[in-house]
Design an enzyme around this catalytic site. Structure first.
Site, PDB file in Angstrom:
ATOM      1  N   ARG A  25       2.217  -6.263  -4.989  1.00  0.00           N
ATOM      2  CA  ARG A  25       3.093  -5.179  -5.442  1.00  0.00           C
ATOM      3  C   ARG A  25       2.511  -3.814  -5.046  1.00  0.00           C
ATOM      4  O   ARG A  25       3.018  -3.142  -4.151  1.00  0.00           O
ATOM      5  CB  ARG A  25       3.306  -5.265  -6.974  1.00  0.00           C
ATOM      6  CG  ARG A  25       4.472  -4.422  -7.489  1.00  0.00           C
ATOM      7  CD  ARG A  25       4.134  -2.966  -7.771  1.00  0.00           C
ATOM      8  NE  ARG A  25       3.039  -2.813  -8.747  1.00  0.00           N
ATOM      9  CZ  ARG A  25       2.452  -1.656  -8.997  1.00  0.00           C
ATOM     10  NH1 ARG A  25       2.820  -0.555  -8.361  1.00  0.00           N
ATOM     11  NH2 ARG A  25       1.446  -1.578  -9.865  1.00  0.00           N
ATOM     12  N   ASP A  26       1.421  -3.424  -5.658  1.00  0.00           N
ATOM     13  CA  ASP A  26       0.855  -2.102  -5.405  1.00  0.00           C
ATOM     14  C   ASP A  26       0.322  -2.002  -3.977  1.00  0.00           C
ATOM     15  O   ASP A  26       0.400  -0.946  -3.339  1.00  0.00           O
ATOM     16  CB  ASP A  26      -0.271  -1.842  -6.414  1.00  0.00           C
ATOM     17  CG  ASP A  26      -0.688  -0.384  -6.494  1.00  0.00           C
ATOM     18  OD1 ASP A  26       0.082   0.487  -6.047  1.00  0.00           O
ATOM     19  OD2 ASP A  26      -1.784  -0.111  -7.008  1.00  0.00           O
ATOM     20  N   HIS A 217      -7.985   0.697 -13.296  1.00  0.00           N
ATOM     21  CA  HIS A 217      -7.311   0.562 -11.998  1.00  0.00           C
ATOM     22  C   HIS A 217      -7.849   1.663 -11.087  1.00  0.00           C
ATOM     23  O   HIS A 217      -7.410   2.810 -11.138  1.00  0.00           O
ATOM     24  CB  HIS A 217      -5.802   0.718 -12.238  1.00  0.00           C
ATOM     25  CG  HIS A 217      -4.945   0.571 -11.011  1.00  0.00           C
ATOM     26  ND1 HIS A 217      -4.163  -0.533 -10.778  1.00  0.00           N
ATOM     27  CD2 HIS A 217      -4.730   1.394  -9.967  1.00  0.00           C
ATOM     28  CE1 HIS A 217      -3.501  -0.381  -9.642  1.00  0.00           C
ATOM     29  NE2 HIS A 217      -3.825   0.788  -9.131  1.00  0.00           N
ATOM     30  N   HIS A 219      -9.037   3.445  -7.418  1.00  0.00           N
ATOM     31  CA  HIS A 219      -8.766   3.569  -5.980  1.00  0.00           C
ATOM     32  C   HIS A 219     -10.034   4.077  -5.299  1.00  0.00           C
ATOM     33  O   HIS A 219     -10.822   4.802  -5.896  1.00  0.00           O
ATOM     34  CB  HIS A 219      -7.597   4.536  -5.742  1.00  0.00           C
ATOM     35  CG  HIS A 219      -6.260   3.916  -5.980  1.00  0.00           C
ATOM     36  ND1 HIS A 219      -5.240   3.940  -5.069  1.00  0.00           N
ATOM     37  CD2 HIS A 219      -5.779   3.218  -7.051  1.00  0.00           C
ATOM     38  CE1 HIS A 219      -4.180   3.309  -5.564  1.00  0.00           C
ATOM     39  NE2 HIS A 219      -4.477   2.868  -6.762  1.00  0.00           N
ATOM     40  N   CYS A 250      -2.841   3.996   3.282  1.00  0.00           N
ATOM     41  CA  CYS A 250      -3.489   3.840   4.578  1.00  0.00           C
ATOM     42  C   CYS A 250      -4.927   4.321   4.474  1.00  0.00           C
ATOM     43  O   CYS A 250      -5.173   5.483   4.195  1.00  0.00           O
ATOM     44  CB  CYS A 250      -2.771   4.633   5.659  1.00  0.00           C
ATOM     45  SG  CYS A 250      -3.649   4.539   7.228  1.00  0.00           S
ATOM     46  N   ASN A 259      -6.481   0.775  -2.770  1.00  0.00           N
ATOM     47  CA  ASN A 259      -6.958   0.186  -4.009  1.00  0.00           C
ATOM     48  C   ASN A 259      -8.341  -0.409  -3.814  1.00  0.00           C
ATOM     49  O   ASN A 259      -8.722  -0.805  -2.712  1.00  0.00           O
ATOM     50  CB  ASN A 259      -6.015  -0.958  -4.419  1.00  0.00           C
ATOM     51  CG  ASN A 259      -4.701  -0.465  -4.983  1.00  0.00           C
ATOM     52  OD1 ASN A 259      -4.630  -0.073  -6.132  1.00  0.00           O
ATOM     53  ND2 ASN A 259      -3.664  -0.455  -4.151  1.00  0.00           N
TER      54      ASN A 259
END
Lengths: 308, 308
Positions: A25-26, A217, A219, A250, A259
């Site tokens: 999904r993400d 979560h 990044h 990207c 992520n």
């Protein structure tokens, strides 16, 4: 090299963690070239088969906003009975209706810790978002569904800069009060550093929200995702979002938004002796396979080191 | 974005660290295409100007082994008086002779924590390496030089796998006993994880070697370098090796051996409120400029995010 990393445990860390896989999904949602639905289904199946306990499958967002996930219904049909236990992102009540029709057990909603991102992403003010989510969460809970709430921009926001910790706690507690079972605290633009993570977890504890209701979560935009994970583990966090191969945004562009790669997380957890239940080789092989479909190499360090 | 990262301090970390910049030597030594000496001199000058307190300039290794650094004498001549305070790697007594002729103040030697790498890199057994280094260190100390000792393969070795901690402590203490002032503990193949770092620092403490005599040298092969740095900070380490732009090895190949990027380290330290004295924008600009000379983008996450 097969005996590496060497496992050396330290005091004060959890004995086991849950990896919440967000690649399908993400990870895929920002990919421009449309990935065929059968490839997505195979991606999900391979991740489940690799031992990932939770794999978020897709989003019932309007296809105008995320063309890549316009095939959500077809994907869930392809996944069949197995798909019903997988979480799906649901932006609103229309999305919930689709989840109810399919008999799904878990949904996720996507809130914002900042006014600007709420306005841009949800077309609501910071305060209005909670009224928007209220009927979605209430109806999902009535139907026996589990509801996860993402909180985006928890550390910094591209328009507002640093985000006050108390504002994040306000957003999170209001989403829990609606009926969400877990918050996923997102460092959407990757600017968190390790002490900031500690301070945020502590602030939630002060507000009565324990680590059993928090996921992180991260990044890797500024390379900090694993250092932040190490810090969060020390604060007692036991659920971490990650994306196979580091899919998401990207990695070679300005404002990259990749992520945290599942493989890099698994490597660290293995080294720390923390149970995760994931077959690293199987995830690496899956990421290499998906990189072939996407036509560019994975940004994950572990995939680069092991995957060719 | 200029106000990010938000600085949030935590207890138990050092208030300041020293970044030991290895880009011009360790970063460039594996580059196939020869970088002109005037570019190298400019690279060193820009890094010094950016506030990096120590910049290892080059190595007096035989040019057969490291063709890229065959211009060491020309580089030191180009740097002039300013270069005399910069450390230079010296593999043996012939290298020391060159350092003495130039009136250098600091040298570094390069030992191994494993038998196999000692044999392959030094053409000596594990034990024989200390006899080889003895006259080099003794003469350097007699001349008033400061001697740093790298210890390579401190966590894993590509031939031997996991490296016993007591073996690393043995190598390190023997190099200190020869007269080295500081050990740089190298995770040459990038397999260290955070708990392993803690255990190694603790083992040196048990052997009477405090954190004031230790530096950590991490590679990001498996994405662990900053998490390991966070762990080392918590153990009290205050000197970290890093390479501008993450230069060192090829980040896009199997067994990539990229050094921790100076920029990614600076970003984390800034977020943690730890003094480092480095102008991040100046280092990013330098890495972008050097990437232009090398013809490929920097693997540093911070450079990718800020540098274009």
């Amino acid at each position: 090299m097969t005996d590496l990393p060497m496992t050396v445990t330290t005091d004060g860390l959890p004995s086991a963690v849950t990896i919440y896989e967000v690649g399908p999904r993400d990870g895929l949602q920002n990919e421009k070239a449309i990935v065929p639905v059968e490839v997505k289904a195979e991606f999900v199946r391979r991740l489940v088969s690799a031992g990932l306990p939770i794999v978020e499958a897709t989003s019932f967002v309007h296809p105008t906003w995320v063309p890549q996930l316009a095939d959500a219904a077809e994907l869930m049909a392809a996944l069949g009975a197995e798909g019903r236990r997988l979480p799906v992102l649901v932006p609103n009540e229309r999305g919930l209706d689709r989840a109810l029709e399919l008999g799904l057990e878990h949904i996720a909603i996507f809130g914002s810790a900042t006014e600007t991102f709420a306005t841009k992403n949800l077309n609501r003010t910071f305060d209005e978002q909670f009224a928007m989510f209220e009927p979605t969460v209430a109806r999902a809970r009535e139907a026996g569904m589990d509801v996860r709430a993402y909180v985006s921009m928890c550390f910094g926001d591209p328009w507002e800069g640093a985000v006050p910790i108390e504002q994040v706690v306000t957003a999170g507690t209001r989403l829990l009060d609606l009926g969400a079972s877990q918050l996923s605290l997102g460092d959407t633009i990757g600017v968190a550093t390790a002490g900031h993570v500690t301070a945020l977890v502590d602030a939630f504890a002060d507000a009565g929200v324990g680590t059993d209701r928090l996921a992180m979560h991260f990044h890797d935009t500024y390379g900090q995702a694993l250092a932040n994970t190490h810090s969060a583990l020390q604060s007692g966090i036991t659920t971490f979002d990650a994306s196979a191969g580091g899919l998401g945004g990207c990695p070679y562009a300005k404002s990259a938004t990749g992520n945290l790669a599942t493989e890099d997380l698994v490597w660290m957890l293995t080294g720390l002796g923390i149970d995760h239940g994931v077959d690293l080789d199987a995830v690496v092989a899956t990421s290499v396979w998906m990189a072939g479909h996407l036509g560019r190499p994975s940004p994950s360090a572990v995939v680069r080191a092991l995957g060719s």
